[in-house]
Design an enzyme around this catalytic site. Structure first.
Site, PDB file in Angstrom:
ATOM      1  N   CYS A 112      22.366 -29.942 -66.204  1.00  0.00           N
ATOM      2  CA  CYS A 112      22.046 -29.863 -64.765  1.00  0.00           C
ATOM      3  C   CYS A 112      22.369 -28.489 -64.168  1.00  0.00           C
ATOM      4  O   CYS A 112      21.947 -28.189 -63.050  1.00  0.00           O
ATOM      5  CB  CYS A 112      22.789 -30.944 -63.994  1.00  0.00           C
ATOM      6  SG  CYS A 112      22.512 -32.586 -64.640  1.00  0.00           S
ATOM      7  N   HIS A 238      23.765 -29.251 -56.465  1.00  0.00           N
ATOM      8  CA  HIS A 238      23.078 -30.149 -57.398  1.00  0.00           C
ATOM      9  C   HIS A 238      23.098 -31.555 -56.806  1.00  0.00           C
ATOM     10  O   HIS A 238      24.143 -32.049 -56.374  1.00  0.00           O
ATOM     11  CB  HIS A 238      23.806 -30.102 -58.746  1.00  0.00           C
ATOM     12  CG  HIS A 238      23.345 -31.137 -59.720  1.00  0.00           C
ATOM     13  ND1 HIS A 238      22.006 -31.428 -59.919  1.00  0.00           N
ATOM     14  CD2 HIS A 238      24.033 -31.955 -60.552  1.00  0.00           C
ATOM     15  CE1 HIS A 238      21.908 -32.378 -60.833  1.00  0.00           C
ATOM     16  NE2 HIS A 238      23.125 -32.716 -61.231  1.00  0.00           N
ATOM     17  N   ASN A 268      18.828 -37.843 -59.296  1.00  0.00           N
ATOM     18  CA  ASN A 268      19.330 -36.687 -60.047  1.00  0.00           C
ATOM     19  C   ASN A 268      18.249 -36.238 -61.043  1.00  0.00           C
ATOM     20  O   ASN A 268      17.962 -36.945 -62.006  1.00  0.00           O
ATOM     21  CB  ASN A 268      20.609 -37.097 -60.781  1.00  0.00           C
ATOM     22  CG  ASN A 268      21.210 -35.966 -61.597  1.00  0.00           C
ATOM     23  OD1 ASN A 268      20.581 -34.922 -61.788  1.00  0.00           O
ATOM     24  ND2 ASN A 268      22.421 -36.173 -62.077  1.00  0.00           N
TER      25      ASN A 268
HETATM   26  O1  UT7 Z   1      24.277 -34.465 -63.171  1.00  0.00           O
HETATM   27  C1  UT7 Z   1      25.490 -34.920 -63.654  1.00  0.00           C
HETATM   28  C2  UT7 Z   1      25.337 -36.301 -64.149  1.00  0.00           C
HETATM   29  N1  UT7 Z   1      26.095 -37.346 -63.621  1.00  0.00           N
HETATM   30  C3  UT7 Z   1      26.696 -37.523 -62.426  1.00  0.00           C
HETATM   31  O2  UT7 Z   1      26.747 -36.710 -61.586  1.00  0.00           O
HETATM   32  C4  UT7 Z   1      27.331 -38.832 -62.199  1.00  0.00           C
HETATM   33  C5  UT7 Z   1      28.751 -38.729 -61.726  1.00  0.00           C
HETATM   34  N2  UT7 Z   1      29.307 -40.048 -61.485  1.00  0.00           N
HETATM   35  C6  UT7 Z   1      28.916 -40.834 -60.483  1.00  0.00           C
HETATM   36  O3  UT7 Z   1      28.034 -40.498 -59.707  1.00  0.00           O
HETATM   37  C7  UT7 Z   1      29.634 -42.144 -60.311  1.00  0.00           C
HETATM   38  O4  UT7 Z   1      30.671 -42.222 -61.251  1.00  0.00           O
HETATM   39  C8  UT7 Z   1      28.724 -43.403 -60.433  1.00  0.00           C
HETATM   40  C9  UT7 Z   1      27.768 -43.500 -59.265  1.00  0.00           C
HETATM   41  C10 UT7 Z   1      27.943 -43.361 -61.742  1.00  0.00           C
HETATM   42  C11 UT7 Z   1      29.597 -44.651 -60.400  1.00  0.00           C
HETATM   43  O5  UT7 Z   1      30.435 -44.644 -59.259  1.00  0.00           O
HETATM   44  P1  UT7 Z   1      32.012 -44.846 -59.401  1.00  0.00           P
HETATM   45  O6  UT7 Z   1      32.597 -44.759 -58.055  1.00  0.00           O
HETATM   46  O7  UT7 Z   1      32.509 -43.867 -60.431  1.00  0.00           O
HETATM   47  O8  UT7 Z   1      32.106 -46.319 -59.909  1.00  0.00           O
HETATM   48  P2  UT7 Z   1      32.643 -46.889 -61.299  1.00  0.00           P
HETATM   49  O9  UT7 Z   1      31.934 -46.275 -62.470  1.00  0.00           O
HETATM   50  O10 UT7 Z   1      34.135 -46.842 -61.310  1.00  0.00           O
HETATM   51  O11 UT7 Z   1      32.175 -48.383 -61.195  1.00  0.00           O
HETATM   52  C12 UT7 Z   1      32.601 -49.269 -60.151  1.00  0.00           C
HETATM   53  C13 UT7 Z   1      31.970 -50.617 -60.396  1.00  0.00           C
HETATM   54  C14 UT7 Z   1      32.091 -51.084 -61.855  1.00  0.00           C
HETATM   55  O12 UT7 Z   1      32.285 -52.474 -61.843  1.00  0.00           O
HETATM   56  P3  UT7 Z   1      33.758 -53.106 -62.083  1.00  0.00           P
HETATM   57  O13 UT7 Z   1      34.195 -52.580 -63.424  1.00  0.00           O
HETATM   58  O14 UT7 Z   1      34.587 -52.550 -60.957  1.00  0.00           O
HETATM   59  O15 UT7 Z   1      33.505 -54.561 -62.034  1.00  0.00           O
HETATM   60  C15 UT7 Z   1      30.743 -50.792 -62.419  1.00  0.00           C
HETATM   61  O16 UT7 Z   1      30.414 -51.626 -63.506  1.00  0.00           O
HETATM   62  O17 UT7 Z   1      30.566 -50.532 -60.127  1.00  0.00           O
HETATM   63  C16 UT7 Z   1      29.846 -51.079 -61.241  1.00  0.00           C
HETATM   64  N3  UT7 Z   1      28.541 -50.483 -61.322  1.00  0.00           N
HETATM   65  C17 UT7 Z   1      27.462 -50.970 -60.665  1.00  0.00           C
HETATM   66  N4  UT7 Z   1      27.325 -52.024 -59.854  1.00  0.00           N
HETATM   67  C18 UT7 Z   1      26.092 -52.245 -59.338  1.00  0.00           C
HETATM   68  C19 UT7 Z   1      28.153 -49.363 -62.015  1.00  0.00           C
HETATM   69  N5  UT7 Z   1      26.843 -49.136 -61.818  1.00  0.00           N
HETATM   70  C20 UT7 Z   1      26.391 -50.116 -60.989  1.00  0.00           C
HETATM   71  C21 UT7 Z   1      25.139 -50.421 -60.438  1.00  0.00           C
HETATM   72  N6  UT7 Z   1      25.036 -51.483 -59.611  1.00  0.00           N
HETATM   73  N7  UT7 Z   1      24.034 -49.665 -60.669  1.00  0.00           N
END
Ligand code: UT7
Length: 313
Positions: A112, A238, A268
């Site tokens: 990215c 980004h 993204n």
């Molecule tokens: O270009 C670079 C590439 N990547 C990025 O920039 C991504 C960087 N990371 C992020 O944007 C965030 O980490 C995410 C948006 C991917 C996730 O947000 P988070 O605040 O880090 O949440 P998390 O991964 O800690 O997940 C919280 C909960 C989890 O459930 P439990 O374990 O608390 O029950 C996940 O399983 O949210 C759940 N979850 C979802 N729920 C509904 C993860 N994805 C989803 C989804 N819908 N699509």
């Protein structure tokens, strides 16, 4: 010599995928996606529209905007992680499609952050006097390497392209400073799996890294240009996640109205995300000749890059 963007173009596929689309096959919701990422919809290329096709469309626009012919281009650098093939490169394919002369052409991979790296590479070639019009493209077709069964990544990514002609620009315009870096120890947090060919991500770790590095890299680039945050007219980060972007904006001390947000429309799009945002701000009149802007990217590698620039030819 002042080196900057002499011509600019962008392309987003017409197929719009909204958040509700994912609700039919994943345990997710529009509410979660909007709140946690800021994404409302993204664009996906058709199966027969490959990375080089999107790059081609953005490049045509950039060449026209620069008022040059494809024969005036003396180098091509394409930033992508999703080339049509591992080789030949997208740059090779573009050289043929655009009927550019038999010039140097290469793809480079900084995920990215790719558009930042490619712009700065091009700047060096122009500054040296060796090349005059370097076509730089940031393009990705992430939909072809996204694991649609993984709700934590499937909802994030989209496809698109942006292109710039990097060359000499007039006094008071062009690139003022940059900051590039990488940390290979974080490669394990975001990569393309060798067997499935799909993206694997530890979202939490990438999030923590991104929040820190976006602010740090931007601040360094701003300092190197002897600017203060008050001098910045537009901040174009980004477009990965609105929460990451907000935190970078606050670390940099930029007011909300000066940050470009297109993540809601495109998700993204990796190397295309910064140019797609530039395109949006040009079209809505928020980015004007003489504006001082900060571009900042981060991504797989882990990599990062920030550029300060006086917009215009
Ligand atoms: O270009 C670079 C590439 N990547 C990025 O920039 C991504 C960087 N990371 C992020 O944007 C965030 O980490 C995410 C948006 C991917 C996730 O947000 P988070 O605040 O880090 O949440 P998390 O991964 O800690 O997940 C919280 C909960 C989890 O459930 P439990 O374990 O608390 O029950 C996940 O399983 O949210 C759940 N979850 C979802 N729920 C509904 C993860 N994805 C989803 C989804 N819908 N699509």
């Amino acid at each position: 010599m002042n080196v900057g963007i002499k011509g600019f173009g962008a392309y987003a596929p017409s197929k719009v995928i909204d958040n509700a689309y994912f609700e039919s096959f994943l345990e997710t919701s529009d509410e979660w996606i909007s709140k946690m990422t800021g994404i409302k919809e993204r664009r996906w290329a058709e199966d027969d529209e490959d990375t080089s096709d999107m790059a081609y469309k953005a490049s045509l626009e950039a060449i026209e905007d620069a008022g040059i012919s494809s024969k005036d281009i003396d180098m091509i650098i394409v930033a992508t992680s999703t080339g049509d093939y591992p080789f030949p490169s997208v740059a090779n394919i573009l050289q043929e499609k655009l009927d550019i002369g038999k010039v140097a052409s290469v793809d480079q991979l900084a995920a990215c952050s790719g558009f930042m790296y490619a712009m700065i590479n091009a700047k060096q070639f122009v500054q040296s006097g060796d090349y005059h019009n370097v076509l730089v493209v940031g393009v990705d077709k992430l939909s072809k390497i996204t694991d649609m069964s993984d709700r934590s990544t499937a909802v994030l990514f989209g496809d698109g392209a942006g292109a710039a002609i990097i060359g000499e620009v007039s006094e008071g315009h062009g690139i003022l400073s940059y900051e590039l870096g990488s940390d290979g120890s974080g490669g394990k947090y975001l990569y393309q799996d060798q067997d499935t060919h799909k993206i694997v991500m530890n979202g939490r770790e990438v999030f923590k890294f991104a929040v820190r590095i976006m602010g740090e890299a931007s601040n360094k680039a701003v300092e190197k240009a002897n600017l203060s945050p008050d001098d910045i007219d537009l901040f174009i980060p980004h477009q990965a996640n609105i929460r990451i972007m907000e935190s970078a904006r606050l670390r940099l001390g930029i007011p909300e109205e000066k940050m470009s947000v297109s993540v809601d429309k495109y998700g993204n799009t990796s190397a295309a995300s910064i140019p797609l945002s530039i395109d949006q701000e040009l079209k809505n009149g928020k980015l004007k000749d003489g504006d001082t802007i900060v571009l900042v990217g981060f991504g797989g590698g882990l990599t990062w890059g920030a550029i300060t620039l006086k917009w215009g030819k």
